[in-house]
Design an enzyme around this catalytic site. Structure first.
Site, PDB file in Angstrom:
ATOM      1  N   HIS A  19      36.435  53.638  39.783  1.00 35.21           N
ATOM      2  CA  HIS A  19      35.111  53.002  39.760  1.00 35.21           C
ATOM      3  C   HIS A  19      34.671  52.637  41.168  1.00 35.21           C
ATOM      4  O   HIS A  19      35.349  52.938  42.153  1.00 35.21           O
ATOM      5  CB  HIS A  19      35.091  51.815  38.783  1.00 35.21           C
ATOM      6  CG  HIS A  19      36.021  50.682  39.123  1.00 35.21           C
ATOM      7  ND1 HIS A  19      35.956  49.991  40.300  1.00 35.21           N
ATOM      8  CD2 HIS A  19      37.034  50.116  38.415  1.00 35.21           C
ATOM      9  CE1 HIS A  19      36.869  49.042  40.315  1.00 35.21           C
ATOM     10  NE2 HIS A  19      37.554  49.110  39.175  1.00 35.21           N
ATOM     11  N   HIS A  22      37.166  51.154  43.738  1.00 39.57           N
ATOM     12  CA  HIS A  22      38.080  52.121  44.362  1.00 39.57           C
ATOM     13  C   HIS A  22      37.319  52.983  45.365  1.00 39.57           C
ATOM     14  O   HIS A  22      37.820  53.303  46.445  1.00 39.57           O
ATOM     15  CB  HIS A  22      38.726  53.030  43.307  1.00 39.57           C
ATOM     16  CG  HIS A  22      39.365  52.279  42.183  1.00 39.57           C
ATOM     17  ND1 HIS A  22      39.008  52.453  40.874  1.00 39.57           N
ATOM     18  CD2 HIS A  22      40.336  51.334  42.180  1.00 39.57           C
ATOM     19  CE1 HIS A  22      39.730  51.656  40.105  1.00 39.57           C
ATOM     20  NE2 HIS A  22      40.549  50.964  40.880  1.00 39.57           N
ATOM     21  N   CYS A 127      52.864  39.321  35.067  1.00 41.69           N
ATOM     22  CA  CYS A 127      51.598  39.859  34.552  1.00 41.69           C
ATOM     23  C   CYS A 127      51.602  41.362  34.799  1.00 41.69           C
ATOM     24  O   CYS A 127      51.641  41.796  35.957  1.00 41.69           O
ATOM     25  CB  CYS A 127      50.393  39.211  35.231  1.00 41.69           C
ATOM     26  SG  CYS A 127      48.859  40.059  34.781  1.00 41.69           S
ATOM     27  N   CYS A 130      48.613  42.753  36.826  1.00 39.89           N
ATOM     28  CA  CYS A 130      48.769  42.555  38.285  1.00 39.89           C
ATOM     29  C   CYS A 130      49.993  43.289  38.806  1.00 39.89           C
ATOM     30  O   CYS A 130      50.108  43.517  39.995  1.00 39.89           O
ATOM     31  CB  CYS A 130      48.974  41.096  38.641  1.00 39.89           C
ATOM     32  SG  CYS A 130      47.615  39.986  38.322  1.00 39.89           S
ATOM     33  N   CYS A 144      47.611  34.290  33.142  1.00 36.10           N
ATOM     34  CA  CYS A 144      47.577  34.847  34.499  1.00 36.10           C
ATOM     35  C   CYS A 144      46.363  34.289  35.240  1.00 36.10           C
ATOM     36  O   CYS A 144      45.260  34.302  34.696  1.00 36.10           O
ATOM     37  CB  CYS A 144      47.494  36.372  34.410  1.00 36.10           C
ATOM     38  SG  CYS A 144      46.934  37.131  35.951  1.00 36.10           S
ATOM     39  N   HIS A 147      43.869  37.492  35.635  1.00 40.87           N
ATOM     40  CA  HIS A 147      43.348  38.181  34.444  1.00 40.87           C
ATOM     41  C   HIS A 147      43.070  37.258  33.262  1.00 40.87           C
ATOM     42  O   HIS A 147      42.470  37.688  32.282  1.00 40.87           O
ATOM     43  CB  HIS A 147      44.315  39.295  34.014  1.00 40.87           C
ATOM     44  CG  HIS A 147      44.399  40.402  35.005  1.00 40.87           C
ATOM     45  ND1 HIS A 147      45.326  40.417  36.024  1.00 40.87           N
ATOM     46  CD2 HIS A 147      43.637  41.508  35.154  1.00 40.87           C
ATOM     47  CE1 HIS A 147      45.146  41.495  36.752  1.00 40.87           C
ATOM     48  NE2 HIS A 147      44.130  42.174  36.260  1.00 40.87           N
ATOM     49  N   LYS A 295      31.750  40.153  37.033  1.00 34.73           N
ATOM     50  CA  LYS A 295      33.015  40.779  37.402  1.00 34.73           C
ATOM     51  C   LYS A 295      33.075  42.184  36.807  1.00 34.73           C
ATOM     52  O   LYS A 295      32.686  42.379  35.650  1.00 34.73           O
ATOM     53  CB  LYS A 295      34.146  39.914  36.834  1.00 34.73           C
ATOM     54  CG  LYS A 295      35.503  40.236  37.374  1.00 34.73           C
ATOM     55  CD  LYS A 295      36.482  39.180  36.831  1.00 34.73           C
ATOM     56  CE  LYS A 295      37.904  39.392  37.220  1.00 34.73           C
ATOM     57  NZ  LYS A 295      38.579  40.585  37.127  1.00 34.73           N
ATOM     58  N   LYS A 298      36.011  46.981  32.635  1.00 37.03           N
ATOM     59  CA  LYS A 298      35.880  48.163  31.788  1.00 37.03           C
ATOM     60  C   LYS A 298      35.660  47.733  30.336  1.00 37.03           C
ATOM     61  O   LYS A 298      34.765  48.230  29.655  1.00 37.03           O
ATOM     62  CB  LYS A 298      37.171  48.976  31.908  1.00 37.03           C
ATOM     63  CG  LYS A 298      37.199  50.225  31.084  1.00 37.03           C
ATOM     64  CD  LYS A 298      36.605  51.369  31.858  1.00 37.03           C
ATOM     65  CE  LYS A 298      36.513  52.602  30.974  1.00 37.03           C
ATOM     66  NZ  LYS A 298      35.775  53.677  31.575  1.00 37.03           N
TER      67      LYS A 298
HETATM   68  O1  ME8 Z   1      46.296  47.230  43.283  1.00 36.10           O
HETATM   69  N1  ME8 Z   1      35.665  45.406  44.553  1.00 36.10           N
HETATM   70  O2  ME8 Z   1      45.791  49.372  42.561  1.00 36.10           O
HETATM   71  P1  ME8 Z   1      44.368  49.165  41.862  1.00 36.10           P
HETATM   72  C1  ME8 Z   1      36.196  45.925  45.665  1.00 36.10           C
HETATM   73  N2  ME8 Z   1      48.230  50.138  42.955  1.00 36.10           N
HETATM   74  N3  ME8 Z   1      37.315  46.677  45.671  1.00 36.10           N
HETATM   75  C2  ME8 Z   1      37.926  46.898  44.509  1.00 36.10           C
HETATM   76  C3  ME8 Z   1      37.431  46.377  43.292  1.00 36.10           C
HETATM   77  C4  ME8 Z   1      36.238  45.598  43.345  1.00 36.10           C
HETATM   78  N4  ME8 Z   1      35.688  45.071  42.268  1.00 36.10           N
HETATM   79  N5  ME8 Z   1      38.261  46.765  42.299  1.00 36.10           N
HETATM   80  C5  ME8 Z   1      39.237  47.517  42.883  1.00 36.10           C
HETATM   81  C6  ME8 Z   1      46.579  48.401  43.101  1.00 36.10           C
HETATM   82  N6  ME8 Z   1      39.035  47.601  44.218  1.00 36.10           N
HETATM   83  C7  ME8 Z   1      47.912  48.932  43.612  1.00 36.10           C
HETATM   84  C8  ME8 Z   1      47.803  49.117  45.105  1.00 36.10           C
HETATM   85  S1  ME8 Z   1      48.806  49.803  47.495  1.00 36.10           S
HETATM   86  C9  ME8 Z   1      50.320  50.043  48.145  1.00 36.10           C
HETATM   87  C10 ME8 Z   1      49.068  49.587  45.780  1.00 36.10           C
HETATM   88  C11 ME8 Z   1      39.863  48.352  45.177  1.00 36.10           C
HETATM   89  O3  ME8 Z   1      44.096  50.444  41.146  1.00 36.10           O
HETATM   90  C12 ME8 Z   1      40.433  47.465  46.271  1.00 36.10           C
HETATM   91  O4  ME8 Z   1      40.800  48.260  47.360  1.00 36.10           O
HETATM   92  O5  ME8 Z   1      44.339  47.908  41.088  1.00 36.10           O
HETATM   93  C13 ME8 Z   1      41.690  46.943  45.620  1.00 36.10           C
HETATM   94  O6  ME8 Z   1      42.604  46.445  46.563  1.00 36.10           O
HETATM   95  C14 ME8 Z   1      42.199  48.194  44.941  1.00 36.10           C
HETATM   96  O7  ME8 Z   1      40.991  48.847  44.471  1.00 36.10           O
HETATM   97  C15 ME8 Z   1      43.136  47.898  43.782  1.00 36.10           C
HETATM   98  O8  ME8 Z   1      43.382  49.084  43.096  1.00 36.10           O
END
Ligand code: ME8
Length: 485
Positions: A19, A22, A127, A130, A144, A147, A295, A298
C-alpha cells in the site's frame, strides 16, 4: 575512485499487496538512488520482502498454503508495484533467498562465538502483528500498544542475545555520531529509552517452524527480526561478493518508518557491534501516512494500494505528491483530492504550461544564443543541501520556486509579442535544468522534456547552455484530472 552510495528500505511482510505506506519508503529510496546516480556516484539501492516468522506462517495457514507458496504469490505484487511506480532497486532481496539464509547463520555464529548468546526461558507477551515482545507494563488494557489487539503470553525455551551489554556502547555511539539517528526528536526518544536500560532479546523460537534454524541448535528457529535486519548485509553480498560488500558497506542510509526505529537504532547496531561489523552511517525514520485522516487499515477499508494510487493521475504525479506533500520525517495525510490539486496546479499548470508555451514559441520563432540572467535564479547549492539532509520535500519546493521564476520571466518578457529568440533561449535552458533536477522525482516527465529540447539528463549538462537547435512543440505533459463529486 568513484564515490559510492548505499540506500536501503525496510523489507516488507508480504502478507498482502503493498500500500501507499510501503510505496512511500521505497519511493524515497528510489529518489535518493537516482539523485546520487545523477551526481555520478556508484549506487546500490536495496529493497525486498521479510518472509519468515509467525505473522507470515499464520497468514499462509489462513490461505491454506505453505508459507513459501504463499509468499511466492505475493512477492510479484511488490515487484510489479515498484515497476509501475518506476522504482528500480539494484536488488530485490527475499529472506528466503539461500545466500541470505547463509549470512544469517554466519552472523548468528559470530555473535555466538563472541559469547553474546545464551540459553534460557522466555516468558512474556508477544504481538504477532508487530513480531515484537512486550513487557506487562508496555500493554494497554492487556492489549498490544500498537495494534490494540489481545496479546498472547508466551513461555518457551529460547536463546537470548545480550542486548543489555551494549547499552553503554550504543549511547556512546549516539553521542559521537549525532547524525546516526534522524530526525532529531526521534533520536532523543531513542536515547531516553536506551538510558532507561536494555533487556536481553529473545532471538529464537521453538513453538513454530517457519524460520531459519540456529546454526548451533537446529531445534530452534531464528527470531524474525534478527533474520530480517541481516538483509542489509546479505543484500550486497556479505559472503559471496565481498568486493561489492567492501565497496558499499557501511550503508549511507537505512530508510524506515518511525514504527520500526527501535529495531534499527538499537537492536541492529548492537548485533553489528557484537559481530565486529561497522555501523551504518544513518538511520532515517520518516513519519506515518494516514488516509483521509484515518489510520491506514486494510480491515476497515481505509487503505490505498499502489494501483489505486497510480490510477488517480499517473505514476509521476503519485511520486511527486508523496514527496512534496509532507516534510520528510513528519506524518502526512493522503487524500485523492490533495493529489489531484497538486497534479492540476503544480504539474499541469506550472510545469506543463511552461514547457508547452516555451516549446510552441521556440518552434515558431527559433532560438538565439545569449548569456542567461534567468538561470542565476536557480539555487543548485540549496537543492543539493536539502538532498544531503534528506529534506526531499524542500528540494522539490526549491525546484518549483525556479519554475515559478521562469513563469514570471516569460510573463514579464512576453516573447509571443516581442518574438525575442534570446528570451526563448534562456527559457529553454531553464527548462533543461528543471528537467535534470526533477529527474529523480518524476523520471518519465523529465525524459519527455529532455527529448523535446534535445537535452541530456546528466549532472554535467546542468547549467551548461545547449546549442540553439530546432525545437518542436511538446505534446501535453499532464492532462488535468477532475475531482470526484
Ligand atoms: O515492519 N505510513 O514490515 P512492514 C508510512 N518486515 N510508512 C508506512 C506505513 C504508513 N502508514 N505503513 C507501512 C516490517 N509503512 C518489517 C521490516 S526491516 C529489516 C523489517 C512502511 O511490512 C514504513 O517504511 O510492516 C514501515 O517502516 C514499513 O512500511 C513497515 O513494513
Amino acid at each position: 575512485m568513484t564515490d559510492t552510495y548505499y540506500v536501503t528500505t525496510p523489507i516488507y511482510y508480504p502478507n498482502d499487496v503493498p500500500h501507499i505506506g510501503h510505496a512511500y519508503t521505497t519511493l524515497a529510496g528510489d529518489v535518493l538512488a537516482r539523485w546520487h546516480k545523477l551526481q555520478g556516484k556508484e549506487v546500490f539501492f536495496l529493497t525486498g520482502t521479510d518472509e519468515h516468522g509467525k505473522k507470515i506462517e499464520e497468514a499462509a495457514k489462513k490461505a491454506k498454503l505453505s508459507p513459501k507458496t504463499f509468499t511466492d504469490h505475493l512477492v510479484p505484487k511488490f515487484k510489479e508495484a515498484w515497476k509501475k511506480l518506476n522504482i528500480h532497486p539494484d536488488r530485490f532481496i527475499r529472506t528466503t533467498d539461500t545466500d541470505h539464509e547463509q549470512v544469517v547463520q554466519v552472523i548468528l555464529s559470530e555473535v555466538h562465538k563472541k559469547g553474546d548468546i545464551y540459553e534460557g526461558h522466555y516468558e512474556g507477551y508477544y504481538c504477532t502483528a508487530c513480531e515484537a515482545y512486550y513487557t506487562e507494563k508496555d500493554l494497554v488494557d492487556g492489549c498490544c500498544p500498537i495494534h490494540k489487539t489481545k496479546i498472547e503470553k508466551l513461555k518457551e525455551e529460547s536463546y537470548f542475545f545480550k542486548l543489555s551489554k551494549y547499552q553503554k556502547l550504543l549511547l556512546a555511539h549516539y553521542k559521537k555520531n549525532p547524525d546516526f539517528i534522524s530526525p532529531d526528536h526521534r533520536r532523543q526518544e531513542i536515547i531516553n529509552r536506551v538510558k532507561e536500560g536494555l533487556q536481553d532479546l529473545s532471538i529464537s523460537r521453538t513453538s513454530f517452524s517457519w524460520g531459519i534454524p540456529l546454526p548451533f541448535d537446529k531445534d530452534h528457529i531464528t527470531y524474525v527480526w534478527f533474520d530480517a535486519l541481516v538483509n542489509y548485509l546479505s543484500g550486497i553480498g556479505y559472503l559471496e561478493n565481498t568486493q561489492r560488500f567492501k565497496k558499499f558497506w557501511p550503508a549511507n542510509v537505512h530508510l524506515i518508518g518511525k514504527d520500526i526505529l527501535w529495531f534499527h537504532a538499537v537492536i541492529w547496531p548492537a548485533i553489528l557491534l557484537s559481530a565486529d561489523i561497522p555501523l551504518p552511517k544513518k538511520i532515517f525514520a520518516h513519519g506515518w501516512w494516514t488516509f483521509n485522516n484515518e489510520k491506514i487499515s486494510k480491515s476497515r477499508g481505509k487503505v490505498i494500494n499502489v494501483d489505486d494510487l497510480i490510477n488517480i493521475a499517473g505514476a509521476d504525479s503519485a511520486r511527486y505528491f508523496l514527496i512534496r506533500e509532507t516534510p520528510f520525517g513528519e506524518d502526512g495525510d493522503f487524500s485523492e483530492d490533495a493529489l489531484i490539486e497538486r497534479h492540476n496546479n503544480e504539474l499541469a499548470n506550472k510545469l506543463g504550461n511552461l514547457v508547452s508555451r516555451v516549446s510552441t514559441l521556440a518552434e515558431i520563432y527559433g532560438l538565439e544564443k545569449t548569456t542567461s540572467t534567468l538561470s542565476k535564479k536557480l539555487k543548485i547549492k540549496e537543492i543539493e543541501k536539502h538532498m544531503e539532509s534528506l529534506a526531499l520535500d524542500k528540494a522539490l519546493t526549491e525546484i518549483f520556486s525556479f519554475i515559478d521564476a521562469s513563469n514570471e520571466y516569460i510573463q514579464a518578457k512576453k516573447p509571443w509579442e516581442t518574438k525575442d529568440k534570446k528570451v526563448l533561449y534562456e527559457l529553454v535552458n531553464a527548462i533543461k535544468d528543471i528537467a535534470i533536477l526533477l529527474s529523480p522525482f518524476v523520471p518519465e516527465t523529465a525524459e519527455k522534456i529532455a527529448k523535446t529540447f534535445h537535452a541530456t539528463i546528466s549532472w554535467e549538462s546542468l547549467q551548461k547552455p545547449i546549442s540553439p537547435v530546432k525545437i518542436k512543440k511538446a505534446s501535453i505533459l499532464f492532462n488535468k484530472v477532475k475531482k470526484d463529486g
